[in-house]
Design an enzyme around this catalytic site. Structure first.
Site, short mmCIF file in Angstrom:
data_model
loop_
_atom_site.label_atom_id
_atom_site.label_comp_id
_atom_site.label_asym_id
_atom_site.label_seq_id
_atom_site.Cartn_x
_atom_site.Cartn_y
_atom_site.Cartn_z
CB VAL A 23 -0.93 0.01 1.23
CG1 VAL A 23 -1.84 1.21 1.19
CG2 VAL A 23 -1.74 -1.27 1.30
N PRO A 225 -16.55 -5.28 -37.49
CG PRO A 225 -15.83 -7.44 -37.02
CD PRO A 225 -15.55 -6.02 -36.70
CG ASP A 248 -20.19 1.80 -45.01
OD1 ASP A 248 -20.21 2.90 -45.57
OD2 ASP A 248 -19.16 1.12 -44.85
CE LYS A 270 -32.23 1.11 -46.84
NZ LYS A 270 -33.06 1.58 -45.74
N GLY A 301 -17.89 0.10 -42.11
CA GLY A 301 -17.74 -1.26 -41.60
C GLY A 301 -16.26 -1.65 -41.53
N GLY A 302 -15.91 -2.45 -40.55
CA GLY A 302 -14.53 -2.93 -40.43
C GLY A 302 -13.57 -1.79 -40.22
CB THR A 331 -10.15 -5.31 -41.14
OG1 THR A 331 -10.68 -5.54 -42.44
CG2 THR A 331 -9.06 -6.34 -40.85
CG MET A 383 -16.65 -6.98 -51.08
SD MET A 383 -16.15 -5.37 -51.71
CE MET A 383 -14.40 -5.34 -51.39
N1 SAH Z 1 -13.73 -2.12 -44.66
C1 SAH Z 1 -14.33 -3.41 -44.40
C2 SAH Z 1 -14.51 -4.21 -45.68
C3 SAH Z 1 -15.48 -3.62 -46.64
S1 SAH Z 1 -15.73 -4.64 -48.03
C4 SAH Z 1 -13.47 -4.16 -43.40
O1 SAH Z 1 -12.38 -3.72 -43.07
O2 SAH Z 1 -13.93 -5.18 -42.92
C5 SAH Z 1 -17.18 -5.54 -47.58
C6 SAH Z 1 -16.83 -7.00 -47.40
O3 SAH Z 1 -16.24 -7.23 -46.14
C7 SAH Z 1 -18.03 -7.92 -47.41
O4 SAH Z 1 -18.40 -8.23 -48.73
C8 SAH Z 1 -17.49 -9.13 -46.69
O5 SAH Z 1 -16.68 -9.90 -47.54
C9 SAH Z 1 -16.60 -8.49 -45.66
N2 SAH Z 1 -17.29 -8.33 -44.38
C10 SAH Z 1 -17.56 -7.17 -43.76
N3 SAH Z 1 -18.16 -7.38 -42.57
C11 SAH Z 1 -18.27 -8.73 -42.45
C12 SAH Z 1 -18.81 -9.59 -41.46
N4 SAH Z 1 -19.35 -9.12 -40.34
N5 SAH Z 1 -18.75 -10.91 -41.67
C13 SAH Z 1 -18.19 -11.41 -42.78
N6 SAH Z 1 -17.68 -10.65 -43.76
C14 SAH Z 1 -17.71 -9.32 -43.60
#
Ligand code: SAH
Length: 457
Positions: A23, A225, A248, A270, A301-302, A331, A383
């Site tokens: 302490v 993700p 996104d 969209k 995303g990611g 990612t 993708m």
């Molecule tokens: N910037 C993102 C990728 C964008 S491209 C990253 O770093 O993850 C979009 C692709 O990412 C999708 O077509 C798929 O292949 C993959 N992806 C993104 N989120 C996902 C998830 N939760 N589960 C599986 N694949 C995912």
């Protein structure tokens, strides 16, 4: 008010610590941070304190506590495990009008030490006056997660400009307004995100041209993700400060829940612009909102820089002279595989990993199939479901074993995560059934899922 809060300047001031266990070590660590001169009285020194004594970072006075040791010091800490000794120290301190803190013994304290959120030179001290230390600690943890780690930088820059601002704005009220508006602007974020030069430029601009209103700051945020638990603290802080969020289509509702209630949310996934491509339209919106002086978050995303076109968005912002920062995200290749129990590398199976986009242009001539087909490596294809036939055919044609294990992870890290496993040969059939978004993983490491899989929502 049961205690009077104050911040003590202990720089080169003497403090007596009685006791030298764990302490005491914790208290001494804090005292040394404040540059105090620490004097110790204890029967036995713990190894760390012994080292400090040897390094002459603290002074050891001996085993016995004596009243005279109190005379030159400003503060006393009684941290021994002998209550009668602590009582004696406290009584002496009272007699000589020295402040004394006895660890875990409120009755023997003339001062207490608060929980601290340290963003030097900014400090937040929290106390419950001993009534509910756990509550104070929880509050501290909340503040720790909401305040940027480098927030102190904003205060440092302000310090450097204080005199100049005072000269230029002699009227006190005007000056207060200046600082209030400055700290509410993107100045604070720039300063605390490693962009001190831009923060200073903004300050100078506001000082010289009070009527000028600069563009807002754009933050490119990687939302990971899907599982909101994978957001970083920086991501969360940016989302909670946003005026506008351009997100996104794939961003999960659980993550959007965390955006500041009043923020305008725009699903840019969209929009299909009539005269502009989707990406051009997004770039334009980013610029438009920033030019209105708004705090813009581009939620992706990611990770923004992994197949996310974050680079193009940044180029646009640079071209328009708009300040920005980037918050990396987990990612899909890291998140979805971890939740599927597939390590991307493994000493026995894969020494290399490649991230590949399935959005191949034209005749795929730019792809080096030979290089992709090499063994002892893992391929992660984003993708890729629509191109799975070509992938399977070309990789096998260029030498990768047709029986190489393959996994498809859909909605990785989320409650609806779905994983299917097959071989390079059967990949096209598997891909037909997969829901989007799907990540394809090719390589021997996929076999490890049998042993490692842990996430079964
Ligand atoms: N910037 C993102 C990728 C964008 S491209 C990253 O770093 O993850 C979009 C692709 O990412 C999708 O077509 C798929 O292949 C993959 N992806 C993104 N989120 C996902 C998830 N939760 N589960 C599986 N694949 C995912």
């Amino acid at each position: 008010m049961s205690y009077f809060p104050l911040f003590a300047d202990l720089n080169h001031r003497k403090v007596l610590v009685v006791g030298a266990g764990t302490v005491a070590e914790r208290k001494i660590t804090a005292l040394l941070k404040a540059q105090a001169q620490v004097y110790i009285v204890a029967q036995k020194l713990n190894p760390q304190i012994q080292t400090w004594v040897e390094q002459q970072r603290v002074h050891y006075l001996g085993e016995q506590f004596e009243e005279s040791q109190l005379l030159p010091v400003f503060l006393v800490i009684a941290a021994s495990n002998d209550r009668s000794l602590n009582q004696q120290v406290y009584a002496c301190a009272e007699r000589h009008a020295k402040f004394c803190n006895t660890v875990d013994d409120k009755a023997l304290c003339s001062y207490i030490m608060p929980s601290i959120v340290d963003r030097d030179p900014l400090q937040i001290a929290i106390s419950s006056a001993g009534s509910a230390p756990v509550l104070a600690k929880q509050l501290r943890q909340q503040l720790e997660t909401t305040l940027p780690a480098q927030l102190g930088q904003a205060a440092c820059i302000a310090q450097q400009w204080r005199d100049k601002v005072k000269q230029q704005l002699p009227d006190e009220q005007q000056r207060r307004l200046f600082w209030e508006q400055l700290f509410a602007s993107s100045f604070t974020t720039l300063a605390s995100s490693g962009q001190a030069d831009k923060a200073q430029a903004l300050l100078a601009q506001r000082l010289d041209h009070p009527d000028h209103r600069e563009s807002g700051l754009v933050t490119l945020v990687g939302a990971g993700p899907g599982d909101p638990g994978l957001l970083t603290l920086n991501a969360l802080q940016a989302m909670q400060k946003a005026d506008v969020v351009l997100h996104d289509a794939l961003i999960s509702p659980e993550i959007l829940e965390l955006v500041r209630r009043d923020a305008k949310r725009i699903n840019v996934g969209k929009r299909a612009g009539a005269h502009l491509s989707k990406q051009e339209e997004i770039n334009q919106l980013l610029v438009q909102y920033a030019q209105q002086g708004l705090n813009v978050v581009r939620l992706k995303g990611g990770d923004p820089f992994v197949f996310g076109r974050g680079g193009e968005e940044c180029e646009t912002l640079v071209a328009h002279g708009i300040n920005f920062r980037i918050v990396p995200g987990v990612t899909a290749a890291l998140g979805a595989t971890a939740y599927a129990g597939i390590p991307l590398t493994h000493r026995d199976y894969a020494q290399t990993v490649q991230f590949i986009t399935g959005h191949l242009k034209g005749d795929h001539a730019q792809v080096s199939w030979k290089c992709l087909a090499r063994s002892q490596q893992t391929l992660v294809i984003y993708m890729g479901t629509l191109k799975s036939e070509i992938l399977s055919k070309e990789l096998i044609a260029h030498g990768r074993d047709a029986d190489t294990p393959v996994a498809l992870v859909s909605h990785g890290t989320m409650a609806k995560q779905h994983v299917t496993v097959g071989t390079l040969q059967t990949l096209p059939q598997l891909a037909q059934q997969a829901q989007r978004p799907t990540l394809i993983i090719i390589g021997e490491v996929v076999k490890l899922r049998q042993t490692i899989q842990w996430f079964q929502p």
